[in-house]
Design an enzyme around this catalytic site. Structure first.
Site, PDB file in Angstrom:
ATOM      1  N   HIS A   1       0.833  -1.209   0.000  1.00  0.00           N
ATOM      2  CA  HIS A   1       0.000   0.000   0.000  1.00  0.00           C
ATOM      3  C   HIS A   1       0.867   1.259   0.000  1.00  0.00           C
ATOM      4  O   HIS A   1       1.880   1.316   0.687  1.00  0.00           O
ATOM      5  CB  HIS A   1      -0.886  -0.020   1.253  1.00  0.00           C
ATOM      6  CG  HIS A   1      -2.081   0.883   1.177  1.00  0.00           C
ATOM      7  ND1 HIS A   1      -1.988   2.253   1.218  1.00  0.00           N
ATOM      8  CD2 HIS A   1      -3.397   0.602   1.064  1.00  0.00           C
ATOM      9  CE1 HIS A   1      -3.202   2.774   1.133  1.00  0.00           C
ATOM     10  NE2 HIS A   1      -4.074   1.789   1.042  1.00  0.00           N
TER      11      HIS A   1
ATOM     12  N   ARG B   1      10.104  22.022   5.930  1.00  0.00           N
ATOM     13  CA  ARG B   1      10.137  21.309   4.662  1.00  0.00           C
ATOM     14  C   ARG B   1      11.031  20.079   4.722  1.00  0.00           C
ATOM     15  O   ARG B   1      11.892  19.869   3.857  1.00  0.00           O
ATOM     16  CB  ARG B   1      10.643  22.244   3.554  1.00  0.00           C
ATOM     17  CG  ARG B   1       9.627  23.273   3.078  1.00  0.00           C
ATOM     18  CD  ARG B   1      10.253  24.162   2.022  1.00  0.00           C
ATOM     19  NE  ARG B   1       9.341  25.176   1.516  1.00  0.00           N
ATOM     20  CZ  ARG B   1       8.556  25.014   0.438  1.00  0.00           C
ATOM     21  NH1 ARG B   1       8.601  23.883  -0.243  1.00  0.00           N
ATOM     22  NH2 ARG B   1       7.762  25.992   0.047  1.00  0.00           N
TER      23      ARG B   1
ATOM     24  N   ILE C   1      10.902  15.770   6.277  1.00  0.00           N
ATOM     25  CA  ILE C   1      10.138  14.754   6.995  1.00  0.00           C
ATOM     26  C   ILE C   1      10.789  14.451   8.344  1.00  0.00           C
ATOM     27  O   ILE C   1      11.951  14.775   8.585  1.00  0.00           O
ATOM     28  CB  ILE C   1      10.036  13.436   6.187  1.00  0.00           C
ATOM     29  CG1 ILE C   1      11.433  12.850   5.903  1.00  0.00           C
ATOM     30  CG2 ILE C   1       9.252  13.636   4.908  1.00  0.00           C
ATOM     31  CD1 ILE C   1      11.415  11.415   5.396  1.00  0.00           C
TER      32      ILE C   1
ATOM     33  N   ALA D   1       9.422   8.774  11.214  1.00  0.00           N
ATOM     34  CA  ALA D   1       7.953   8.743  11.150  1.00  0.00           C
ATOM     35  C   ALA D   1       7.403   9.379   9.876  1.00  0.00           C
ATOM     36  O   ALA D   1       6.202   9.296   9.598  1.00  0.00           O
ATOM     37  CB  ALA D   1       7.346   9.446  12.364  1.00  0.00           C
TER      38      ALA D   1
END
Lengths: 303, 303
Positions: A84, A167, A169, A173
């Site tokens: 997914h 800006r 990640i 996580a």
């Protein structure tokens, strides 16, 4: 009457691949008073789990934060493999108004949560669906495009700054999508014809994407076992586009093609209001206040 | 899904005339886990109070017994004066199926309760409405005729033996009526005519008493402020006589008299199912299972 919000967060882990991480999330989902874990689905191939929780707005907002915090502790997206699409340990957090709560209140919940998970967890987020800051972010798939691995580069593009956070990640996580949306009603209408083209033509007229009703997605299918054509719909906001409106439009279009409606179905769970609104329409009810006059609304949250 | 029964017992005392007795009953009504006292109304002129309680069948049956016991302790019918007809300290105990329970189960509840209040309290009782042992006892007013003072003589008449107990009243608590009935829906349909005779003619065709639908009571009225006629109905069992059936019949009859329906209303609280059944009819829903597919039913009784 109780005030209830549904939350269906998706996490990038599965019982099949990491039972300890999955169990830790389930424990958190059950830990907040005023919030009930209705359902927990896990898929090893997707390496993903989906919780369905219902509770007071306050309890739901709190449990969504605690789950995001726990997911950041037990999931490392650098090691995540699954079929997914995904971009974060907590991949997506939808809030759905269920009773006595407006979608606008759910939008506010999503914004407070986005700010908090940045402030306290340093996880950035996109707002999507009805919470989206720009139309391009309404669609979750558009936000998620590039996935976890492509996200560092995507966030540097001028138009893809997160709605909350910097800006870049979170190193393990990733990034999360948070959004409010109305409950979806899966509504299918069956026609007295074996010509699937009729259903396809009708679907094209009524769906938003080709100029039809704003909150209707529609396709034409053949029901092979019954030998009849079906207009299959997702009604993404039954307040904006009521079921009786699309039903009457399909009825008129079917007549134009020399056929008629033989039946319909709602698939799965549906909010009572989507159908009560139809009764109100067909019975020409005046001054009907479902939330005050329908007994079941008074029973929810009864001690 | 929760299993819920509504109980609306009427007692021959009031807060205005005997606050201690009234408070003692309220305390009992709140004392059984699994049962909620929704509403307590008291009327000094009637010298009568009416409780609305909702809970599990077991809790409701227990609280109904405990209330009958307490009423027998705190009320002496020989001293009761009030405008409302009455025959017992606990005058009447209706059980109404509310969710996941059939009216037949409520009939069984009423019979067990009648037996128990005779066995343990020596209070006799009539079964009325859907619990009635003979058609003549369905109507509460017929059972109660003669009231407390005339009841000793009435019980000696061949056809008026109590359903439970001997042919004599309890010396201070009198006799009680116990019965199961479906929830009542007050449904009015307004016509585009100032001729009240049209509404009266339509009412006569559709009501049970003059040969119409079995579970429909109807009268024709004039809405003076709007200058239009109304067919005013009590739908005493919406499963036997659905709202959409009387609506369509009124629609056809209105046309026959050269007029049409301009609107309708449901008055007060209504069970969702009475209206969901209408949506099912007009949308031609196939295989629709309201109790499984309507979200709100799953929310009732949620912890």
């Amino acid at each position: 009457m109780a005030r209830l919000v549904e939350c269906i967060p998706n996490f990038s882990c599965s019982k099949e691949k990491d039972e300890a991480a999955y169990n830790a999330l389930v424990d958190v989902a059950k830990s907040v008073p005023g919030c009930t874990l209705f359902d927990a689905q896990t898929d090893g191939n997707h390496n993903r789990c989906v919780f369905t929780m219902i509770g007071s707005p306050e309890a739901i907002e709190e449990v969504a934060f605690l789950l995001t915090k726990k997911a950041a502790e037990v999931i490392d997206m650098n090691k995540h493999v699954g079929e997914h699409s995904r971009m974060g340990a907590t991949d997506v957090i939808p809030f759905v108004p269920t009773m006595g709560v407006t979608v606008e209140e759910c939008v506010e919940m999503s914004k407070r949560l986005g700010q908090r998970i940045w402030d306290e967890l340093k996880i950035p987020s996109f707002l999507y669906e009805d919470s989206a800051s720009v139309p391009e972010r309404r669609n979750l798939a558009t936000c998620r495009k590039g996935q976890f691995e492509g996200m560092p580069e995507k966030l540097l593009q001028p138009e893809w700054a997160p709605d909350f956070g910097e800006r870049k990640i979170h190193p393990t996580a990733g990034i999360t999508a948070i959004g409010a949306r109305m409950p979806l009603v899966a509504f299918n209408v069956n026609l007295a014809t074996s010509d699937v083209e009729v259903a396809k033509k009708i679907a094209k007229v009524i769906r938003a994407s080709s100029g039809g009703f704003k909150c209707c997605k529609a396709m034409g299918f053949m029901l092979e076992d019954r030998g009849i054509a079906q207009v299959s719909m997702n009604m993404v906001n039954y307040e904006v586009t009521p079921l009786n409106v699309v039903y009457e439009m399909i009825k008129a279009l079917a007549e134009r093609y020399g056929t008629y409606i033989v039946g319909s179905e709602v698939v799965g769970l549906t909010p009572a209001k989507a159908l009560l609104d139809c009764a109100e329409h067909y019975l020409k009810l005046e001054n009907f206040d479902a939330h005050n006059q329908v007994m079941e609304y008074h029973l929810v949250g009864m001690e």
